[in-house]
Design an enzyme around this catalytic site. Structure first.
Site, mmCIF file in Angstrom:
data_model
loop_
_atom_site.group_PDB
_atom_site.id
_atom_site.type_symbol
_atom_site.label_atom_id
_atom_site.label_comp_id
_atom_site.label_asym_id
_atom_site.label_seq_id
_atom_site.Cartn_x
_atom_site.Cartn_y
_atom_site.Cartn_z
ATOM 1 N N CYS A 60 13.411 10.748 6.886
ATOM 2 C CA CYS A 60 13.264 10.321 8.285
ATOM 3 C C CYS A 60 14.578 10.405 9.051
ATOM 4 O O CYS A 60 14.566 10.411 10.282
ATOM 5 C CB CYS A 60 12.685 8.909 8.349
ATOM 6 S SG CYS A 60 13.310 7.803 7.094
ATOM 7 N N GLU A 67 9.561 16.718 15.217
ATOM 8 C CA GLU A 67 10.193 16.577 13.912
ATOM 9 C C GLU A 67 9.532 17.562 12.944
ATOM 10 O O GLU A 67 8.309 17.532 12.760
ATOM 11 C CB GLU A 67 10.018 15.137 13.418
ATOM 12 C CG GLU A 67 10.777 14.820 12.149
ATOM 13 C CD GLU A 67 10.652 13.352 11.767
ATOM 14 O OE1 GLU A 67 11.560 12.861 11.073
ATOM 15 O OE2 GLU A 67 9.655 12.697 12.135
ATOM 16 N N GLU A 79 9.442 1.331 11.017
ATOM 17 C CA GLU A 79 10.477 2.368 10.902
ATOM 18 C C GLU A 79 9.734 3.682 11.017
ATOM 19 O O GLU A 79 9.077 4.119 10.073
ATOM 20 C CB GLU A 79 11.240 2.227 9.578
ATOM 21 C CG GLU A 79 12.507 3.054 9.551
ATOM 22 C CD GLU A 79 12.399 4.251 8.635
ATOM 23 O OE1 GLU A 79 12.306 5.377 9.178
ATOM 24 O OE2 GLU A 79 12.426 4.083 7.411
ATOM 25 N N LYS A 128 0.859 -1.176 0.000
ATOM 26 C CA LYS A 128 0.000 0.000 0.000
ATOM 27 C C LYS A 128 0.899 1.232 0.000
ATOM 28 O O LYS A 128 1.436 1.631 1.024
ATOM 29 C CB LYS A 128 -0.925 0.046 1.217
ATOM 30 C CG LYS A 128 -2.017 1.130 1.043
ATOM 31 C CD LYS A 128 -2.494 1.743 2.331
ATOM 32 C CE LYS A 128 -1.620 2.844 2.854
ATOM 33 N NZ LYS A 128 -1.549 4.053 1.995
#
Length: 435
Positions: free
Chosen positions: A240, A338, A206, A128
């Protein structure tokens, strides 16, 4: 798609490892033959500069090459038995159907890093892709077809933003799915973990990062600036493992900020990703731009200074100027969350212990970076940083040979490297008695 994957799983899992290896290798070759077209798809769908997109395709293809080789190295064990009439064996077998849920920032590499390992292990997959970037996943499917990977082994389910949560829930709760591998935000990861718990699925996660980049007084400042530029502004700060907090020791703080600002102004060019001189494309959407603006406004309201940048770019609503802030404190939003955008906040510190404490204060720990030329300090800090990956005097650390993943709320498991295939294998103990 899940049923197609389940149906294809038995035959794919029983295929000799050498044969699975050959199909993956052919898929890798086709990616390299079509790398220009694949790169253009990435730039068209997420705005990444074409040179970066070309780099992603080479990186992406390398996971298929790596796991084609690892497919033939799934070794079991023979354990000395405690009784003379027994033999004890350990086999490694594919977990089954793996649901692969991937983000938009690396729409090709985040798929192959997972799918390469899964297919090498003998699993089948349902991918997906992110709703913003489905085309890369579909292009990979076309090449998988051409490589001779059987129908049902690699399946793609694109969906709208409205349907994302529902599709994710189905993939995490369907009893025919044995494994979930997800790359994305920590908040979404926690939701998927809850869904997966109902059928006790294997999971790899992750999740979000908040990478510190520490520059000690002993560092080579010019190299630190070069590393900072690469780590922070790759993909316009939307990776990331991007640095989110710069911690610079007081002795070289001013020199670092001055040189970093000059490098940003000289070397970074905002523009259309298809323009050869562009290094900074647009952010993925309006919401991403608003978050950068919110972080800057909050920091400035608490005393931070804008050294360069600080506002939307004249090119259009999703373009933002590469921004550098100084006089930043740990109380500001940009050092607590973040940002996922082209914002570099710099915090001044005095001692090594202070820097490590600030770096480790986050509840996540994906990547961390530091620059030092003191060997003793390098060992101390590398061991003390609470992250899954450390860059010492390096701003770019990802490679196919190395285990990628984090600690704390940055996730579970590792991808790439010789360890990555273990996420898709079950260990079976066989006791052979009556000998």
């Amino acid at each position: 798609a899940v049923r197609a994957a389940h149906k294809a799983g038995a035959a794919w899992g029983r295929l000799p490892a050498k044969e699975r290896s050959a199909r993956l290798r052919r898929w890798y070759e086709l990616m390299m033959e079509n790398k220009e077209e694949l790169a253009r798809i990435i730039t068209a769908e997420n705005g990444k500069p074409l040179k970066e997109a070309q780099g992603e395709i080479v990186y992406s293809a390398s996971f298929l090459e790596w796991f084609a080789e690892e497919a033939r190295r799934i070794y079991g064990d023979v354990i000395p038995a405690s009784a003379k009439d027994r033999r004890v064996l350990v086999l490694k077998q594919p977990v089954g159907v793996a649901a692969i849920i991937t983000p938009w920032n690396f729409p090709s590499a985040m798929i192959t890093r997972k799918v390469g390992a899964a297919l090498a292990a003998g699993c089948t997959v349902v991918v997906k892709p992110a709703e913003d970037t489905p085309l890369s996943a579909l292009a990979l499917g076309e090449l998988a077809n051409q490589a001779g990977i059987p129908a049902g082994v690699y399946n793609v389910v694109p969906c709208s933003r409205q349907q994302t949560a529902a599709v994710g829930e189905v993939l995490c709760t369907d009893p025919l799915v044995s494994k979930i591998s997800f790359t994305g935000s920590t908040a979404t990861g926690k939701i998927l973990l809850k869904h997966a718990a109902g059928t006790v699925k294997r999971v790899s996660m992750e999740l979000g990062g908040h990478a510190p980049f520490i520059v000690f007084d002993s560092a080579n400042v010019d190299r630190a600036v070069a590393g900072a530029l690469a780590s922070k502004y790759r993909n316009s700060g939307q990776t990331c493992v991007c640095t989110n907090r710069f911690l610079v020791q007081k002795g070289i703080h001013d020199e670092f900020v001055e040189k970093f600002a000059k490098a940003i102004e000289k070397e970074l060019h905002v523009g259309n990703g298809f323009d050869a001189k562009t290094t900074q494309g647009p952010l993925i959407n309006e919401k991403a731009v608003e978050k950068v603006e919110k972080h800057i406004k909050d920091a400035v309201s608490q005393g931070a200074s804008v050294v360069t940048g600080g506002k939307r770019h004249s090119l259009g609503k999703n373009f933002f100027e590469p921004t550098l802030l100084s006089n930043v404190t740990t109380k500001m939003l940009c050092t607590q969350e973040e940002t996922f955008g082209p914002l570099a906040p710099v915090i001044r510190f005095e001692t090594e212990a202070e820097a490590v404490a600030i770096a480790n204060a986050a509840n996540v720990g994906l990547a961390g970076y530091f620059y030092s030329q003191d060997p003793a300090q390098i060992w101390r800090v590398a061991e003390q940083l609470e992250v899954g990956m450390v860059g010492v005097n390096e701003g770019i650390i990802s490679s196919v040979e190395c285990p990628f993943g984090g600690v704390k709320e940055s996730g579970l498991g590792r991808e790439g490297s010789k360890y990555g295939i273990d996420e898709y294998l079950e260990i079976k103990y066989v006791c052979f008695g009556g000998l």
